[in-house]
Design an enzyme around this catalytic site. Structure first.
Site, PDB file in Angstrom:
ATOM      1  N   LYS A  39      16.777  -4.034  -7.223  1.00  0.00           N
ATOM      2  CA  LYS A  39      16.721  -3.190  -5.951  1.00  0.00           C
ATOM      3  C   LYS A  39      16.040  -4.135  -4.885  1.00  0.00           C
ATOM      4  O   LYS A  39      16.730  -4.305  -4.025  1.00  0.00           O
ATOM      5  CB  LYS A  39      15.835  -2.054  -5.980  1.00  0.00           C
ATOM      6  CG  LYS A  39      15.408  -1.546  -4.699  1.00  0.00           C
ATOM      7  CD  LYS A  39      14.724  -0.114  -4.868  1.00  0.00           C
ATOM      8  CE  LYS A  39      12.920  -0.441  -4.882  1.00  0.00           C
ATOM      9  NZ  LYS A  39      12.453  -0.664  -3.868  1.00  0.00           N
ATOM     10  N   ASN A  40      14.991  -4.679  -5.270  1.00  0.00           N
ATOM     11  CA  ASN A  40      14.136  -5.549  -4.168  1.00  0.00           C
ATOM     12  C   ASN A  40      14.835  -6.877  -3.723  1.00  0.00           C
ATOM     13  O   ASN A  40      14.334  -7.722  -3.076  1.00  0.00           O
ATOM     14  CB  ASN A  40      12.865  -5.828  -4.575  1.00  0.00           C
ATOM     15  CG  ASN A  40      11.965  -4.378  -4.488  1.00  0.00           C
ATOM     16  OD1 ASN A  40      12.537  -3.448  -3.828  1.00  0.00           O
ATOM     17  ND2 ASN A  40      10.879  -4.010  -5.156  1.00  0.00           N
ATOM     18  N   CYS A 132       2.703   4.567   3.756  1.00  0.00           N
ATOM     19  CA  CYS A 132       3.489   5.504   2.732  1.00  0.00           C
ATOM     20  C   CYS A 132       2.380   5.772   1.568  1.00  0.00           C
ATOM     21  O   CYS A 132       1.035   5.579   1.911  1.00  0.00           O
ATOM     22  CB  CYS A 132       4.379   4.594   2.012  1.00  0.00           C
ATOM     23  SG  CYS A 132       3.886   3.491   0.797  1.00  0.00           S
ATOM     24  N   ARG A 137       0.577  -0.290   4.628  1.00  0.00           N
ATOM     25  CA  ARG A 137       1.730  -1.409   4.672  1.00  0.00           C
ATOM     26  C   ARG A 137       2.120  -1.762   6.225  1.00  0.00           C
ATOM     27  O   ARG A 137       3.117  -1.627   6.823  1.00  0.00           O
ATOM     28  CB  ARG A 137       2.971  -0.420   4.111  1.00  0.00           C
ATOM     29  CG  ARG A 137       2.995   0.417   2.939  1.00  0.00           C
ATOM     30  CD  ARG A 137       2.625  -0.646   1.716  1.00  0.00           C
ATOM     31  NE  ARG A 137       3.923  -0.989   1.326  1.00  0.00           N
ATOM     32  CZ  ARG A 137       5.098  -0.800   0.624  1.00  0.00           C
ATOM     33  NH1 ARG A 137       5.279   0.480   0.365  1.00  0.00           N
ATOM     34  NH2 ARG A 137       6.143  -1.535   0.472  1.00  0.00           N
ATOM     35  N   ASP A 322       4.088  -3.458  -9.290  1.00  0.00           N
ATOM     36  CA  ASP A 322       5.055  -2.318  -9.596  1.00  0.00           C
ATOM     37  C   ASP A 322       5.203  -1.974 -11.053  1.00  0.00           C
ATOM     38  O   ASP A 322       5.908  -1.049 -10.991  1.00  0.00           O
ATOM     39  CB  ASP A 322       6.594  -3.045  -9.177  1.00  0.00           C
ATOM     40  CG  ASP A 322       6.691  -2.875  -7.512  1.00  0.00           C
ATOM     41  OD1 ASP A 322       7.763  -3.595  -6.977  1.00  0.00           O
ATOM     42  OD2 ASP A 322       5.669  -2.456  -7.025  1.00  0.00           O
ATOM     43  N   ARG A 414      15.669   6.335  -6.049  1.00  0.00           N
ATOM     44  CA  ARG A 414      15.448   5.245  -4.798  1.00  0.00           C
ATOM     45  C   ARG A 414      15.390   3.760  -5.748  1.00  0.00           C
ATOM     46  O   ARG A 414      15.923   2.934  -5.183  1.00  0.00           O
ATOM     47  CB  ARG A 414      14.193   5.282  -4.044  1.00  0.00           C
ATOM     48  CG  ARG A 414      13.977   6.518  -3.171  1.00  0.00           C
ATOM     49  CD  ARG A 414      12.976   6.228  -2.133  1.00  0.00           C
ATOM     50  NE  ARG A 414      12.828   4.978  -1.634  1.00  0.00           N
ATOM     51  CZ  ARG A 414      11.789   4.286  -1.213  1.00  0.00           C
ATOM     52  NH1 ARG A 414      10.499   4.729  -1.462  1.00  0.00           N
ATOM     53  NH2 ARG A 414      11.825   3.076  -0.698  1.00  0.00           N
TER      54      ARG A 414
HETATM   55  C1  EPZ Z   1       7.433  -5.624  -1.497  1.00  0.00           C
HETATM   56  O1  EPZ Z   1       6.963  -4.732  -0.595  1.00  0.00           O
HETATM   57  C2  EPZ Z   1       8.219  -4.616  -2.317  1.00  0.00           C
HETATM   58  N1  EPZ Z   1       9.664  -4.009  -1.597  1.00  0.00           N
HETATM   59  C3  EPZ Z   1       7.350  -3.741  -3.160  1.00  0.00           C
HETATM   60  O2  EPZ Z   1       8.165  -2.893  -4.077  1.00  0.00           O
HETATM   61  C4  EPZ Z   1       6.295  -4.346  -4.128  1.00  0.00           C
HETATM   62  O3  EPZ Z   1       5.433  -3.555  -4.638  1.00  0.00           O
HETATM   63  C5  EPZ Z   1       5.482  -5.382  -3.021  1.00  0.00           C
HETATM   64  O4  EPZ Z   1       6.462  -6.082  -2.318  1.00  0.00           O
HETATM   65  C6  EPZ Z   1       4.412  -6.298  -3.641  1.00  0.00           C
HETATM   66  O5  EPZ Z   1       5.157  -6.857  -4.809  1.00  0.00           O
HETATM   67  C7  EPZ Z   1      10.668  -4.462  -1.542  1.00  0.00           C
HETATM   68  O6  EPZ Z   1      10.465  -5.793  -1.810  1.00  0.00           O
HETATM   69  C8  EPZ Z   1      11.608  -3.980  -0.831  1.00  0.00           C
HETATM   70  P1  EPZ Z   1       3.995  -6.935   0.631  1.00  0.00           P
HETATM   71  P2  EPZ Z   1       6.288  -5.346   0.601  1.00  0.00           P
HETATM   72  O7  EPZ Z   1       4.252  -7.051   2.059  1.00  0.00           O
HETATM   73  O8  EPZ Z   1       6.896  -6.468   1.219  1.00  0.00           O
HETATM   74  C9  EPZ Z   1      -0.187  -6.422   2.958  1.00  0.00           C
HETATM   75  C10 EPZ Z   1       8.739  -0.885  -5.262  1.00  0.00           C
HETATM   76  O9  EPZ Z   1       8.415   0.046  -5.966  1.00  0.00           O
HETATM   77  N2  EPZ Z   1       0.575  -6.807   4.132  1.00  0.00           N
HETATM   78  O10 EPZ Z   1       4.184  -8.221  -0.682  1.00  0.00           O
HETATM   79  O11 EPZ Z   1       6.043  -4.241   1.655  1.00  0.00           O
HETATM   80  C11 EPZ Z   1       0.354  -5.071   2.225  1.00  0.00           C
HETATM   81  O12 EPZ Z   1      -0.487  -4.055   2.998  1.00  0.00           O
HETATM   82  C12 EPZ Z   1       8.079  -1.552  -3.766  1.00  0.00           C
HETATM   83  O13 EPZ Z   1       9.991  -1.646  -5.282  1.00  0.00           O
HETATM   84  C13 EPZ Z   1      -0.335  -6.903   5.410  1.00  0.00           C
HETATM   85  O14 EPZ Z   1      -1.317  -6.594   5.440  1.00  0.00           O
HETATM   86  O15 EPZ Z   1       4.857  -5.779   0.145  1.00  0.00           O
HETATM   87  C14 EPZ Z   1      -0.014  -5.300   1.002  1.00  0.00           C
HETATM   88  O16 EPZ Z   1      -1.418  -4.985   0.888  1.00  0.00           O
HETATM   89  C15 EPZ Z   1       6.581  -0.751  -3.618  1.00  0.00           C
HETATM   90  N3  EPZ Z   1       0.559  -7.521   6.344  1.00  0.00           N
HETATM   91  C16 EPZ Z   1       0.125  -6.718   0.437  1.00  0.00           C
HETATM   92  O17 EPZ Z   1       0.075  -7.331   1.820  1.00  0.00           O
HETATM   93  C17 EPZ Z   1       1.943  -7.730   6.305  1.00  0.00           C
HETATM   94  O18 EPZ Z   1       2.584  -8.039   7.547  1.00  0.00           O
HETATM   95  C18 EPZ Z   1       1.460  -6.983  -0.155  1.00  0.00           C
HETATM   96  O19 EPZ Z   1       2.623  -6.362   0.582  1.00  0.00           O
HETATM   97  C19 EPZ Z   1       2.598  -7.667   5.218  1.00  0.00           C
HETATM   98  C20 EPZ Z   1       1.875  -7.145   4.261  1.00  0.00           C
END
Ligand code: EPZ
Length: 449
Positions: A39-40, A132, A137, A322, A414
């Protein structure tokens, strides 16, 4: 040229709100299951097609609600698609440059249109993805990187409005290795004038897959899978000559492996890639499982008794967040006390309260959970809260004695393709039934599984 069909992507899972899963648990699961495409990886790759005008063909794309949402969004942008394998997508024309709230609120990954639309079209509007269940996020790092490349943003009525002329290469230092942040910036940089370097980039396999897809379009990228990605911008991109196959889903793979661990079963996952989930395999081995792999398969035999462990979620190649909920279920049935630290998201223990209903003994405090393992859990009505928490509840139901009902299963749709069919294929007694079914109907549905 893809014929211009009427948009096919009406939500196929609209009835899921009124359905639930019934699981008659406590039976060891045995057999083989095929991993679907990730998916990702599929979601950013679908958005990346906007960078290269023409007809794209993608295979191994999982049939998921989030993929439907992405194709529906691309359709609204002016890029129709045609179901099938390969999926065919025509991005010749961009008629609209907005990801509206009704789409973003269902799928945060809609934010991934930002980079491609700015690079191709010079303008993009994305409803600010709210928080969420698992956390706030924010997308500040996405915007910081895109601004470094020359975009400007303002926030109007909850919508991020980005504009740019020709993007220019830049050095970008991310505060943390954000997955979709790295992806948005990478997708914009490939059409920037000059060279960009993304420092502290995320290293997840899905980013490597996105990068490989971009290279088939003509992008010039080095350092995929490392913390420093170098992009040499090119003037334009074009669809690849052959259909692109999305990489296997490592989280779906890990979820099925946990089902073997939890039920004392023996499951082999095929069409997957062990190199994408080494941290998960190491933890399952530590918990007492027998893990055997080939380059495209992973087999796990669950032990008589699981062993407790310590777990910390980290960016790749560390243990993936995840898979945290799924391993909490393993800990709940292990001998001894396990500890889990969730270091990526601030509120990702929502599954704990539901597992308590099934008899698990878990204490959480901030980002730390202490899990007192025990011999058994009992089936119970529970409620899903987010995608991976839902998967954990399914695993708990498979391991528990008795019948478990899981409500709000739209979360599962999803991220897990054909989950009920795949689990039945390894012997699970599981059924998807209408929420309105009475107990006897439910039991017969589950028992006939
Ligand atoms: C991706 O989300 C995945 N989603 C998530 O999978 C996964 O849990 C996550 O990466 C971590 O591996 C997709 O790829 C579509 P991050 P993402 O930005 O990109 C902080 C699932 O179940 N952050 O790596 O949104 C954030 O708050 C989903 O398949 C900022 O502060 O995660 C978090 O604490 C859930 N500012 C950390 O970084 C930003 O601009 C990591 O988030 C971006 C992120």
């Amino acid at each position: 040229m893809v014929p211009r069909p009427r948009l096919r992507y009406e939500p196929r899972h609209s009835g899921a709100n009124m359905e639930k899963l019934i699981i008659d648990g406590g039976h060891p699961l045995h057999g083989t299951v095929r991993a679907s495409g990730a998916k990702n990886a599929a979601l950013p790759i679908l958005m990346a097609t906007l960078l290269a005008p023409g007809e794209h063909r993608l295979t191994n794309v999982p049939k998921l609600a989030d993929v439907d949402s992405s194709l529906s969004l691309l359709g609204r942008i002016g890029c129709p698609s045609l179901e099938g394998d390969p999926i065919r997508l025509d991005t010749s024309r961009i008629a609209y440059h907005e990801a509206p709230y009704d789409v973003v609120r269902k799928m945060r990954a809609s934010v991934l249109v930002l980079g491609p639309l700015l690079a191709r079209h010079g303008e993009a509007k994305v409803s600010l993805p709210g928080g969420c269940a698992i956390g706030v996020r924010p997308i500040d790092q996405h915007l910081k990187g895109l601004e470094a490349l020359g975009a400007t943003f303002n926030l109007e009525n909850g919508t991020i409005h980005g504009r740019c002329g020709q993007l220019r290469g830049a050095e970008i230092q991310l505060d943390m290795p954000t997955v979709t942040g790295t992806e948005n910036i990478l997708m914009a940089a490939v059409l920037a004038d000059g060279t960009s370097v993304i420092h502290n980039a995320a290293r997840e396999p899905e980013i490597v897959d996105l990068g490989r897809f971009l290279i088939t379009l003509g992008a010039k990228i080095e350092g995929l899978g490392s913390s420093d990605i170098v992009v040499h911008g090119v003037p334009s991109l074009a669809p690849g000559a052959r259909p692109y196959a999305v990489c296997p889903d490592r989280i779906e793979t890990g979820t099925f492996l946990c089902a073997a661990a939890l039920t004392g079963g023996d499951i082999e996952v095929t069409h997957t890639d062990p190199s994408m989930l080494q941290a998960v395999l190491a933890k399952l081995t530590e918990a007492g499982c027998t893990v055997t792999t080939t380059p495209t398969t992973i087999r796990v035999k669950g032990p008589e008794r699981l062993k407790s462990f310590r777990l910390r979620t980290e960016p790749f190649p560390g243990f993936p967040t995840d898979m945290q909920a799924q391993l909490m279920v393993v800990a709940a049935l292990a001998d001894g006390t396990s500890t889990i630290h969730e270091n990526i998201f601030e509120n990702r223990f929502l599954h704990a309260a539901e597992l308590l209903r099934m008899g698990a003994r878990i204490e959480t405090s901030g980002n730390a959970a202490t899990v007192h393992g025990q011999t058994r859990m009992t089936g119970s009505p529970v409620m899903a809260s987010d995608l991976r928490a839902s998967a954990a509840l399914v695993l708990a139901g498979l391991a528990a004695q008795g019948v478990t009902e899981i409500h709000r299963i739209y979360h599962l749709d999803r991220g897990y393709e054909d989950l009920v069919a795949k689990l039945r294929g390894v012997g699970a007694r599981i059924a998807r039934v209408s929420d309105g079914m009475n107990d006897s109907e439910q039991m017969s549905a589950a028992m006939s599984a």
